[in-house]
Write a protein that holds these residues in place. Structure first.
Motif, short mmCIF file in Angstrom:
data_model
loop_
_atom_site.label_atom_id
_atom_site.label_comp_id
_atom_site.label_asym_id
_atom_site.label_seq_id
_atom_site.Cartn_x
_atom_site.Cartn_y
_atom_site.Cartn_z
N ILE A 67 -78.42 38.00 23.19
CA ILE A 67 -78.10 36.61 22.88
C ILE A 67 -78.96 35.65 23.69
O ILE A 67 -79.20 34.52 23.29
N TRP A 68 -79.45 36.14 24.85
CA TRP A 68 -80.26 35.30 25.73
C TRP A 68 -81.73 35.51 25.40
O TRP A 68 -82.21 36.63 25.38
N GLN A 69 -82.43 34.41 25.18
CA GLN A 69 -83.83 34.46 24.77
C GLN A 69 -84.69 33.63 25.70
O GLN A 69 -84.19 32.79 26.45
N GLN A 74 -90.53 27.74 19.27
CA GLN A 74 -89.48 27.21 18.42
C GLN A 74 -88.47 26.41 19.23
O GLN A 74 -88.04 25.32 18.83
N TRP A 75 -88.07 26.94 20.38
CA TRP A 75 -87.14 26.23 21.26
C TRP A 75 -87.75 24.93 21.73
O TRP A 75 -87.08 23.88 21.74
N ARG A 306 -84.10 31.40 30.71
CA ARG A 306 -83.59 31.85 29.43
C ARG A 306 -82.74 30.73 28.81
O ARG A 306 -82.39 29.76 29.47
N PHE A 307 -82.37 30.93 27.52
CA PHE A 307 -81.38 30.07 26.87
C PHE A 307 -80.54 30.93 25.93
O PHE A 307 -81.03 31.94 25.40
N ALA A 321 -75.33 26.55 23.07
CA ALA A 321 -76.58 27.14 22.58
C ALA A 321 -77.75 26.23 22.96
O ALA A 321 -77.66 25.01 22.88
N GLY A 322 -78.85 26.87 23.38
CA GLY A 322 -80.06 26.13 23.71
C GLY A 322 -80.14 25.64 25.14
O GLY A 322 -81.19 25.13 25.56
N THR A 323 -79.07 25.78 25.93
CA THR A 323 -79.08 25.31 27.31
C THR A 323 -80.10 26.10 28.13
O THR A 323 -80.13 27.34 28.09
N LEU A 324 -80.92 25.42 28.88
CA LEU A 324 -81.90 26.08 29.74
C LEU A 324 -81.20 26.62 30.98
O LEU A 324 -80.50 25.88 31.68
#
Length: 422
Positions: A67-69, A74-75, A306-307, A321-324
């Motif tokens: 789940i962590w990318q 794209q981000w 990650r986010f 979602a998307g939090t650094l």
């Protein structure tokens, strides 16, 4: 049935902690600041849109769970964060890619780091170790002191990577220069001036590799660049020369800077822990565990970003979602809930995996090579130079990600009596 507790908001990080981590004192010894963060909680907020994580369990989860990318193009595009200049090539490198593109490219780059490849490389690494220690000895004999980074700590991994990739030996000083100059591109809090200078160096580095990759005529040798030109591979067919060159730049920069900082850490740690050093001289079989402990104690990479791809909860904290999220690896490696007496350098410590090389899909590709380099250099360094000591403070590069050491002067000093047991 017990009610499920609602997720909490993260408490704020200690005031000015990033500025203090980037200060000279913070770069030299960030661990008191990591402990200051840990006292607030394993997950703390850094402004409105970012988190700092110090807990081992939480960091291991962030690095391992799909789940962590990593913050890819794209981000960045979704948040209006644009990369200008030469550093746009950084977005095509392994640390900035997510599966499945990451998986294909990693498989393409992995050949030099397999066990079979490293077994074949061992005689070369051993020869290079002796050559660079001979150079150190000559410098000490002639001048009474030497610069450890340029003579051994950075020079050796540059030479090893050049041998692996098939780069000209005459260009090793240039490659060492580029590896330092491009390091700010990995730093999340680099200044615009640092990014501009690193951009320029990255562009020059990339152009240098591209010229080697696309030079007409046969490529001598069996380095990685030659194999890319002559062998077929599914990932090679879908990877441009530009992206390959960007990843060569990444392999060189990451491999050189992380290994060189490991060598600098080992030298200073053994100087400050003479009983441990004395014990290793009579227990050489303990070197593999000693290397793992040195990397746990002060890893070459202190932070991974990650986010989450979807809303999640971490240590009871709601993470949209998307939090650094900054996974502070060095802090996690000293989490007292995972490592007893974590601030002690203890070569008797029972084996317990640290996060020095990360975890999960982005586990360090070059970890086996880094271990090989360390296990060849460090015992021989201690054997040949038992009285080698630092002769002034290390000069470290700015940043919180890499432990880059620019210079570290050394000289001989009389050894002090020690007790040969840790």
């Amino acid at each position: 049935m017990d009610a499920v507790a609602a997720p909490l908001s993260a408490p704020p990080a200690p005031r000015g902690v990033i500025r203090r981590l980037q200060s000279r004192q913070g770069r030299e010894d960030p661990f008191p600041l990591f402990e200051e963060i840990r006292q607030v909680g394993p997950v703390v907020s850094l402004g409105r849109h970012a988190l700092l994580v110090t807990g081992y369990k939480e960091c291991a989860h962030i690095l391992s769970d799909r789940i962590w990318q990593v913050p890819d193009q794209q981000w960045r595009t979704a948040r209006g964060v644009h990369t200008d200049g030469s550093s746009i090539g950084v977005m095509a490198t392994l640390p900035r890619l997510n599966p499945p593109v990451h998986s294909r490219l990693r498989h393409l780059l992995a050949a030099p780091f397999t066990q079979r490849a490293l077994t074949l490389m061992l005689p070369t690494v051993r020869d290079l170790v002796h050559h660079h220690l001979d150079t150190l000895e000559a410098e000490l004999r002639q001048h009474g002191r030497a610069e450890f980074m340029s003579t051994v700590a950075r020079a050796l991994p540059v030479a090893v990577m050049c041998a692996i990739l098939g780069l000209p030996a005459k260009d090793m000083p240039l490659i060492a220069h580029y590896s330092i100059q491009t390091a700010p591109l990995t730093e999340p809090f680099a200044t615009p001036a640092q990014i501009t200078a690193a951009d320029e160096a990255a562009g020059q580095f990339h152009a240098y590799i591209m010229a080697l990759m696309t030079a007409p005529g046969p490529h001598p040798g069996d380095g990685l660049l030659t194999r890319w030109r002559t062998e077929t591979h599914p990932a090679r067919d879908t990877t441009s020369n530009g992206d390959l060159a960007a990843n060569v730049v990444f392999l060189l920069g990451a491999g050189v800077e992380t290994t060189s900082s490991l060598f600098a850490t080992a030298l200073t740690a053994l100087e400050r822990h003479p009983r441990q050093a004395a014990w290793l001289t009579t227990n050489p079989q303990a070197w593999p565990q000693a290397v793992e402990e040195l990397m746990r104690w002060d890893p070459s990479v202190h932070n991974a970003v990650r986010f989450p791809a979807q809303d999640t909860v971490l240590a009871g904290i709601e993470v949209p979602a998307g939090t650094l999220v900054h996974a502070l690896i060095a802090a996690a490696n000293r989490d007292p809930e995972h490592f007893p007496a974590p601030h002690d350098l203890d070569f008797h410590r029972p084996p317990k995996r640290s996060l020095a090389f990360g975890a999960g899909p982005h586990y360090c590709l070059g970890a086996p090579l880094a271990r090989l380099n360390a296990l060849e250099l460090l015992p021989e360094l201690l054997r040949r130079f038992p009285t080698l000591r630092t002769d002034g403070p290390a000069v470290r590069a700015a940043g919180i990600n890499l432990r880059t050491v620019i210079t570290l002067p050394v000289s001989h000093r009389p050894s002090q009596p020690t007790i040969p047991h840790p």
